[in-house]
Design a protein around this motif. Structure first.
Motif, PDB file in Angstrom:
ATOM      1  N   UNK A 116      58.141  15.934  81.999  1.00 32.75           N
ATOM      2  CA  UNK A 116      56.700  16.164  81.851  1.00 32.75           C
ATOM      3  C   UNK A 116      56.106  16.433  83.217  1.00 32.75           C
ATOM      4  N   UNK A 117      55.019  17.169  83.241  1.00 31.11           N
ATOM      5  CA  UNK A 117      54.325  17.436  84.497  1.00 31.11           C
ATOM      6  C   UNK A 117      53.429  16.247  84.841  1.00 31.11           C
ATOM      7  N   UNK A 118      52.850  15.614  83.799  1.00 29.30           N
ATOM      8  CA  UNK A 118      52.141  14.360  84.001  1.00 29.30           C
ATOM      9  C   UNK A 118      50.826  14.456  84.749  1.00 29.30           C
ATOM     10  N   UNK A 119      49.939  15.310  84.296  1.00 29.72           N
ATOM     11  CA  UNK A 119      48.622  15.431  84.948  1.00 29.72           C
ATOM     12  C   UNK A 119      47.579  14.465  84.388  1.00 29.72           C
ATOM     13  N   UNK A 120      47.712  14.064  83.119  1.00 28.75           N
ATOM     14  CA  UNK A 120      46.686  13.207  82.526  1.00 28.75           C
ATOM     15  C   UNK A 120      47.304  12.220  81.547  1.00 28.75           C
ATOM     16  N   UNK A 121      46.597  11.082  81.355  1.00 27.49           N
ATOM     17  CA  UNK A 121      46.989  10.092  80.357  1.00 27.49           C
ATOM     18  C   UNK A 121      46.433  10.530  79.008  1.00 27.49           C
ATOM     19  N   UNK A 122      46.965  10.030  77.909  1.00 26.51           N
ATOM     20  CA  UNK A 122      46.513  10.481  76.579  1.00 26.51           C
ATOM     21  C   UNK A 122      45.030  10.235  76.307  1.00 26.51           C
TER      22      UNK A 122
END
Ligand code: ZN
Length: 154
Positions: A116-122
């Motif tokens: 995942x790139x992981x820019x934001x939380x859900x």
């Protein structure tokens, strides 16, 4: 997983052009399909997580799309194309989300590595749901008014 409103709003803006009018409903369906297939099963049977995780993968979605398209005899290739691009838009958005544990298994069953790139939380897309709804509503109202005035003046 961004929420279904975020996925649908993204699909709306990608497919809003009149040139996609005939088949865009399949794109909309594809944009939410991985979650509406995987989440209910995961919620009802959390003990089978390692089995149900395969539903939210590209391979399962491709197989599901091919099966689903069998119900359409005359425009099967359009259904496959629009569904797969909708699913692609879904996975593209999911790619930017952070996870506490593993993310999504994009290459299941060939690899159990998640990426995942992981820019934001859900939670972030959920907070933005009112913004997406307002943007879609404003766009739709503007386009319909524009169409009406164009029809009246011509
Ligand atoms: Zn998802």
């Amino acid at each position: 997983m961004p929420d279904l409103v975020t996925h649908t709003a993204t699909a709306y803006f990608l497919m809003r052009s009149d040139s996609f009018q005939r088949f865009r409903v399949f794109f909309y369906l594809g944009a939410i399909l991985p979650d509406i297939l995987a989440r209910p099963i995961h919620i009802m049977f959390p003990q089978f997580y390692l089995y149900t995780i395969a539903i939210h993968t590209p391979l399962f979605m491709i197989l599901f799309t091919l099966l689903f398209a069998e119900f359409f005899q005359t425009f099967r290739l359009h259904v496959i194309k629009y569904l797969l691009f909708g699913i692609l838009s879904h996975f593209f958005l999911d790619l930017f989300q952070k996870h506490i544990t593993d993310g999504y298994y994009w290459f299941f069953p060939f690899s159990w590595r998640s990426f995942e790139i992981g820019l934001f939380w859900p939670e972030l897309p959920v907070r933005l749901v009112p913004v997406w709804i307002l943007l879609v509503a404003a766009t739709e109202i503007t386009l319909r008014l524009k169409r009406r005035f164009t029809r009246i003046s011509s």
